[in-house]
Design an enzyme around this catalytic site. Structure first.
Site, PDB file in Angstrom:
ATOM      1  N   TYR A 131       0.813  -1.212   0.000  1.00 23.57           N
ATOM      2  CA  TYR A 131       0.000   0.000   0.000  1.00 23.57           C
ATOM      3  C   TYR A 131       0.853   1.272   0.000  1.00 23.57           C
ATOM      4  O   TYR A 131       0.340   2.364   0.170  1.00 23.57           O
ATOM      5  CB  TYR A 131      -0.918   0.021   1.220  1.00 23.57           C
ATOM      6  CG  TYR A 131      -1.929  -1.098   1.271  1.00 23.57           C
ATOM      7  CD1 TYR A 131      -2.031  -2.035   0.260  1.00 23.57           C
ATOM      8  CD2 TYR A 131      -2.794  -1.217   2.349  1.00 23.57           C
ATOM      9  CE1 TYR A 131      -2.952  -3.072   0.310  1.00 23.57           C
ATOM     10  CE2 TYR A 131      -3.726  -2.246   2.416  1.00 23.57           C
ATOM     11  CZ  TYR A 131      -3.797  -3.172   1.395  1.00 23.57           C
ATOM     12  OH  TYR A 131      -4.715  -4.192   1.455  1.00 23.57           O
ATOM     13  N   LYS A 178       4.108 -14.676   4.367  1.00 26.91           N
ATOM     14  CA  LYS A 178       4.094 -15.702   3.311  1.00 26.91           C
ATOM     15  C   LYS A 178       5.527 -15.889   2.845  1.00 26.91           C
ATOM     16  O   LYS A 178       5.844 -15.878   1.662  1.00 26.91           O
ATOM     17  CB  LYS A 178       3.182 -15.258   2.162  1.00 26.91           C
ATOM     18  CG  LYS A 178       2.832 -16.362   1.181  1.00 26.91           C
ATOM     19  CD  LYS A 178       2.051 -17.503   1.802  1.00 26.91           C
ATOM     20  CE  LYS A 178       1.697 -18.526   0.727  1.00 26.91           C
ATOM     21  NZ  LYS A 178       1.127 -19.765   1.303  1.00 26.91           N
ATOM     22  N   ASP A 211      -2.391 -17.883   4.594  1.00 29.36           N
ATOM     23  CA  ASP A 211      -3.526 -18.742   4.247  1.00 29.36           C
ATOM     24  C   ASP A 211      -3.891 -19.654   5.416  1.00 29.36           C
ATOM     25  O   ASP A 211      -5.077 -19.829   5.750  1.00 29.36           O
ATOM     26  CB  ASP A 211      -3.248 -19.556   2.982  1.00 29.36           C
ATOM     27  CG  ASP A 211      -1.857 -20.163   2.946  1.00 29.36           C
ATOM     28  OD1 ASP A 211      -1.046 -19.909   3.862  1.00 29.36           O
ATOM     29  OD2 ASP A 211      -1.566 -20.909   1.989  1.00 29.36           O
ATOM     30  N   ASP A 235      -4.598  -6.152   6.744  1.00 31.86           N
ATOM     31  CA  ASP A 235      -5.872  -5.603   6.282  1.00 31.86           C
ATOM     32  C   ASP A 235      -6.904  -6.719   6.149  1.00 31.86           C
ATOM     33  O   ASP A 235      -8.038  -6.623   6.646  1.00 31.86           O
ATOM     34  CB  ASP A 235      -5.631  -4.903   4.940  1.00 31.86           C
ATOM     35  CG  ASP A 235      -6.838  -4.103   4.472  1.00 31.86           C
ATOM     36  OD1 ASP A 235      -7.845  -4.019   5.214  1.00 31.86           O
ATOM     37  OD2 ASP A 235      -6.779  -3.551   3.366  1.00 31.86           O
ATOM     38  N   ASP A 239     -10.222  -7.640   8.900  1.00 34.42           N
ATOM     39  CA  ASP A 239     -11.631  -7.665   8.485  1.00 34.42           C
ATOM     40  C   ASP A 239     -12.262  -9.023   8.792  1.00 34.42           C
ATOM     41  O   ASP A 239     -13.430  -9.101   9.205  1.00 34.42           O
ATOM     42  CB  ASP A 239     -11.749  -7.369   6.996  1.00 34.42           C
ATOM     43  CG  ASP A 239     -11.742  -5.871   6.706  1.00 34.42           C
ATOM     44  OD1 ASP A 239     -11.604  -5.081   7.657  1.00 34.42           O
ATOM     45  OD2 ASP A 239     -11.877  -5.497   5.530  1.00 34.42           O
TER      46      ASP A 239
END
Length: 340
Positions: A131, A178, A211, A235, A239
Site C-alpha cells: 500500500y 508468506k 492462508d 488488512d 476484516d
C-alpha cells in the site's frame, strides 16, 4: 484541557461520529472537541482540496483525532487518499490496531460460538508494504500493458511494528507472513521476528503463513492473542476477525504513532452510501473508537465504562437492525449512554 480533533467525513460518518462525540461529552472529561466538519467530499468538489494545510495543522496540534469515514462516489479515489494517506504518512501512524472481541454469542457467524469466542488484536504495519504506492505502469492502454506494485519492507518499519505488537501482548504473539513464497520481504520479517521474540520469553511465540492463519482464525479464534502482519495481510485478517466478532458495524480501530502517541481513531465500516442519511447506521464502531481514543489519553476507567455500556446494550437487544435490533442510530447511541 486536552484538544481532540474530529473529522466526521462522508456518508454515514457524520451520523455515527456524532454518537461517538456525544458519548465522550457524557463522560464529562476535560476535552475540547474541535470538529472539522468541512473536511468532506462536498468541500473537495468545490475547492479540489481534500485536506488543507490549515486543517492538517489543527489535526497535528491536537492530542488525537476521531474520524468518521471518507469517500464519495462523486469524486475519485485520490480524494480519500489525500485525506487518509496524508494523515497516516505525514503523522507516521505506522500502527494499525484492530481489536476483535465477540460481545454476544448471537452475533457470531460461527457454529457453537460459545466455544470459540474471539478476543484478539490484529496489529498491521500501516505505512509500508503493497500500500506504499511504489510502482508504475508501462505501455498503458496497450495489449502489452504492464503494471507493477512494489511490496516495500524496511528493517526500521518491520522491527518497530513487531516491537509494538510484543509490547501489548499478554499471552502470545503470532507473526503472519508468506515467507515461503515471498522470499525477500519474508526473510526480513522472519529475521526481525526471531530477534525480537528472543527478548520476550514470557510470551508464547507462533508463526503462520497467511492462508493457514485465515483458516485457523475461523476454526479456533481463541488460540490468538496478538496477530502481527504486514499491510495487506493485516488488512485482510483484521476484516475477517471483525466479522467473527459480530461484523464491521461493531469494529473499532486506531492508527497510532507508537513513538509520539498520536492516534487517528475510526470505525472500519466505511461510508456505507446505501444507508447514509437514513438514521439506521450502527454507531458502536464509532463509540468504541472513541473509547480507544480516550484510553490512549489515559482515561482507562472511562474507556472500560463505555465498553461495559456497549455490552449491556447488546445484551438487552438495544441495537440497530444489522445486529438484530430495531433502534435508530440516535436511539442506539442514547441506549449505550444510558448504561454508562
Amino acid at each position: 484541557m486536552t484538544t481532540i480533533t474530529v473529522i466526521p467525513g462522508d456518508g454515514i460518518g457524520p451520523e455515527v461520529t456524532y454518537q461517538g462525540t456525544e458519548t465522550l461529552e457524557a463522560l464529562g472529561l476535560d476535552l475540547d472537541i474541535d470538529v472539522l466538519d468541512h473536511v468532506n467530499a462536498e468541500t473537495y468538489l468545490q475547492t479540489r482540496t481534500a485536506l488543507s494545510d490549515d486543517d492538517f495543522a489543527r489535526v497535528r496540534a491536537s492530542a488525537s483525532t476521531l474520524l468518521g469515514a471518507v469517500g464519495d462516489a462523486r469524486v475519485d479515489i485520490d480524494y480519500a487518499r489525500q485525506v487518509l494517506l496524508r494523515l497516516r504518512i505525514e503523522l507516521d501512524l505506522f500502527v494499525n490496531y484492530r481489536p476483535a472481541r465477540l460481545f454476544h454469542d448471537r452475533l457470531s457467524p460461527l457454529r457453537q460460538p460459545e466455544h470459540r469466542p474471539i478476543d484478539c488484536v490484529v496489529v498491521r504495519e500501516n505505512t509500508e508494504g503493497l500500500y506504499s504506492q511504489a510502482g508504475g505502469v508501462l505501455r498503458s492502454g496497450t495489449e502489452h500493458e504492464t503494471a507493477l506494485d512494489v511490496d516495500i519492507n524496511t528493517f526500521h518499519g518491520v522491527s518497530r511494528i513487531l516491537d509494538f505488537a510484543f509490547s501489548i501482548a499478554t499471552r502470545s504473539v503470532c507473526m503472519v507472513d508468506k515467507s515461503n513464497a515471498v522470499r525477500h520481504g519474508g526473510q526480513l520479517w522472519q529475521r526481525c521476528f526471531q530477534e525480537i521474540s528472543s527478548r520476550h520469553p514470557e510470551l508464547e511465540i507462533t508463526h503462520e503463513y497467511v492462508d493457514a492463519a485465515a483458516m485457523k482464525l475461523v476454526a479456533d479464534p481463541t488460540r490468538f492473542d496478538v496477530i502481527v502482519a504486514n499491510n495487506s495481510y493485516g488488512d485482510i485478517l483484521s476484516d475477517l476477525a471483525a466479522e467473527l466478532a459480530g461484523g464491521l458495524g461493531t469494529s473499532a480501530s486506531a492508527n497510532i504513532n507508537g513513538a509520539t502517541g498520536f492516534g487517528l481513531f475510526e470505525p472500519v465500516h466505511g461510508t456505507a452510501p446505501d444507508i447514509a442519511g437514513q438514521g439506521i447506521a450502527n454507531p458502536i464502531g464509532s463509540i468504541l473508537s472513541a473509547a480507544l481514543l480516550i484510553e490512549r489519553l489515559g482515561y482507562t476507567a472511562e474507556a472500560q465504562a463505555v465498553r461495559n455500556a456497549v455490552n449491556v446494550a447488546i445484551e438487552a437487544g438495544q441495537v440497530t437492525r444489522d445486529l438484530g435490533g430495531q433502534l435508530s442510530t440516535k436511539d442506539a447511541g442514547a441506549a449505550i449512554r444510558a448504561h454508562l
